[in-house]
Scaffold this motif. Structure first.
Motif, mmCIF file in Angstrom:
data_model
loop_
_atom_site.group_PDB
_atom_site.id
_atom_site.type_symbol
_atom_site.label_atom_id
_atom_site.label_comp_id
_atom_site.label_asym_id
_atom_site.label_seq_id
_atom_site.Cartn_x
_atom_site.Cartn_y
_atom_site.Cartn_z
ATOM 1 N N PHE A 1 3.017 -4.268 -20.355
ATOM 2 C CA PHE A 1 2.221 -3.209 -20.964
ATOM 3 C C PHE A 1 0.748 -3.510 -20.726
ATOM 4 C CE2 PHE A 1 6.174 -3.408 -23.352
ATOM 5 C CZ PHE A 1 6.545 -2.068 -23.428
ATOM 6 N N VAL A 2 -0.032 -2.474 -20.375
ATOM 7 C CA VAL A 2 -1.434 -2.668 -20.019
ATOM 8 C C VAL A 2 -2.310 -1.651 -20.748
ATOM 9 C CG1 VAL A 2 -3.124 -2.707 -18.148
ATOM 10 C CG2 VAL A 2 -0.793 -3.532 -17.734
ATOM 11 N N TYR A 3 -3.375 -2.147 -21.357
ATOM 12 C CA TYR A 3 -4.416 -1.293 -21.916
ATOM 13 C C TYR A 3 -5.709 -1.510 -21.131
ATOM 14 C CZ TYR A 3 -1.820 -0.286 -26.250
ATOM 15 O OH TYR A 3 -0.892 0.153 -27.168
ATOM 16 N N LYS A 4 -6.370 -0.419 -20.794
ATOM 17 C CA LYS A 4 -7.704 -0.503 -20.205
ATOM 18 C C LYS A 4 -8.729 -0.341 -21.326
ATOM 19 C CE LYS A 4 -10.630 1.534 -16.600
ATOM 20 N NZ LYS A 4 -10.710 2.594 -15.549
ATOM 21 N N LEU A 5 -9.720 -1.224 -21.358
ATOM 22 C CA LEU A 5 -10.655 -1.269 -22.481
ATOM 23 C C LEU A 5 -12.098 -1.023 -22.031
ATOM 24 C CD1 LEU A 5 -9.394 -4.623 -24.097
ATOM 25 C CD2 LEU A 5 -8.540 -2.322 -24.550
ATOM 26 N N ARG A 6 -12.888 -0.475 -22.936
ATOM 27 C CA ARG A 6 -14.344 -0.437 -22.763
ATOM 28 C C ARG A 6 -14.975 -0.418 -24.153
ATOM 29 N NH1 ARG A 6 -16.500 4.426 -24.030
ATOM 30 N NH2 ARG A 6 -15.193 6.289 -23.874
ATOM 31 N N GLN A 7 -16.229 -0.775 -24.227
ATOM 32 C CA GLN A 7 -16.905 -0.862 -25.527
ATOM 33 C C GLN A 7 -18.106 0.066 -25.593
ATOM 34 O OE1 GLN A 7 -17.684 -5.161 -25.813
ATOM 35 N NE2 GLN A 7 -16.279 -5.223 -27.567
ATOM 36 N N SER A 8 -18.364 0.560 -26.808
ATOM 37 C CA SER A 8 -19.608 1.282 -27.060
ATOM 38 C C SER A 8 -20.711 0.258 -27.333
ATOM 39 C CB SER A 8 -19.444 2.206 -28.276
ATOM 40 O OG SER A 8 -19.279 1.428 -29.460
ATOM 41 N N LYS A 9 -21.948 0.715 -27.415
ATOM 42 C CA LYS A 9 -23.064 -0.191 -27.689
ATOM 43 C C LYS A 9 -22.906 -0.867 -29.054
ATOM 44 C CE LYS A 9 -25.371 0.526 -23.905
ATOM 45 N NZ LYS A 9 -25.569 -0.571 -22.909
ATOM 46 N N ASP A 10 -22.474 -0.096 -30.051
ATOM 47 C CA ASP A 10 -22.276 -0.665 -31.386
ATOM 48 C C ASP A 10 -21.174 -1.710 -31.387
ATOM 49 O OD1 ASP A 10 -24.282 0.798 -32.511
ATOM 50 O OD2 ASP A 10 -22.989 2.382 -33.286
ATOM 51 N N GLN A 11 -20.085 -1.429 -30.669
ATOM 52 C CA GLN A 11 -18.977 -2.382 -30.621
ATOM 53 C C GLN A 11 -19.395 -3.679 -29.931
ATOM 54 O OE1 GLN A 11 -16.068 0.095 -28.690
ATOM 55 N NE2 GLN A 11 -15.264 0.909 -30.622
ATOM 56 N N GLU A 12 -20.253 -3.562 -28.948
ATOM 57 C CA GLU A 12 -20.715 -4.765 -28.236
ATOM 58 C C GLU A 12 -21.500 -5.702 -29.149
ATOM 59 O OE1 GLU A 12 -22.974 -3.574 -24.899
ATOM 60 O OE2 GLU A 12 -21.237 -3.164 -23.617
#
Length: 273
Positions: free
Chosen positions: A218-229
């Motif tokens: 199982f694979v999830y592709k991830l990215r972050q918002s500025k706040d999450q970073e």
């Protein structure tokens, strides 16, 4: 209207005098005298007064006609204003009905429960990759995820369900769409395999989910918002000199925020769409 009626009556009475005057002329020719013959001796001043009275009566008659015409015009204007007001009221009524309909839709959507999801894996990997455009992206993957995904409702509802993890991945794009808020946020906790140290939580947006049958993972592709970073940047999880763009963890748990499910005829909840 009272002045108009009085003028007409005055004119009518004056006109009645002319037959009397004509009779007086006839009596005079016959050498007879009559009380009506006094009209023949009217002085010039009296004649002028009579002319003034007749002119006044004519003026009052004209004013009466103008007043009636003015009342008719006022009635037409009032009717036009009333028609315009009725049209505005009709438009407002239509808008009110539309607002009521939208309100019912919003109330129905607000009454629809949303669900949060929990997943677990004994082992998982975090990778940093570069796509064909040279942009960096991140992947979380696991080959030994729990077969079941645990589902529970957001408050005020108290609903709990399970579904297969494979079904969750298959229905991911249908459950999280632009129409209902876009892709979900997720929080991942794990313990580093080499240090036995718990790390995270890794908070990010899960932009893509896939089950790769060829590799059985199982694979999830991830990215972050500025706040999450600002909490825990994804890059900070790649500090091992040995692995570079690859880290391996154990005791992995994922928490994914709300999505919509549809209630089946049996009363259980299942993937929307």
């Amino acid at each position: 209207m009272g002045q108009f009626t009085l003028a007409l009556l005055s004119a009518f009475l004056l006109l009645l005098l002319f037959p009397v005057a004509e009779a007086a002329d006839a009596d005079a020719d016959d050498g007879l005298t009559s009380p009506s013959s006094s009209l023949l001796s009217l002085k010039l001043k009296d004649s002028m007064n009579l002319h003034t009275m007749l002119s006044r009566a004519a003026d009052l008659s004209r004013q009466g006609r103008e007043l009636v015409a003015g009342n008719d015009l006022s009635t037409d204007r009032h009717s036009q204003k009333e028609d315009a007001m009725n049209r505005r009221l009709g438009s407002c009524s239509d808008k009110l009905d539309k607002c009521k309909s939208n309100l019912k839709t919003c109330e129905k959507e607000a009454a629809q429960p949303t669900f949060l999801f929990t997943q677990m894996a004994d082992m998982c990997k975090l990778k940093r990759k570069t796509d064909g455009k040279g942009e960096i992206y991140y992947e979380w993957s696991s080959k030994d995820m729990d077969d079941e995904t645990y589902v529970f409702s957001d408050r005020p509802y108290r609903i709990a369900e399970t579904m297969t993890t494979e079904d969750f991945f298959d229905g991911f794009d249908d459950m999280f769409t632009k129409l209902n808020g876009g892709k979900p946020n997720g929080a991942i906790t794990f313990r580093h395999k080499n240090t036995d140290k718990f790390e995270g939580p890794l908070i990010s947006v899960i932009v893509e989910a896939a089950y790769k049958t060829d590799g059985g993972k199982f694979v999830y592709k991830l990215r972050q918002s500025k706040d999450q970073e600002t909490v825990n940047a994804l890059d900070e999880f790649f500090d091992s000199k040995d692995n570079g763009d690859f880290e391996e963890y154990e005791m992995c748990s994922l928490f994914i925020d709300n999505g919509e499910l549809t209630q089946t005829s049996q009363g259980s909840w299942w993937l929307s769409g």
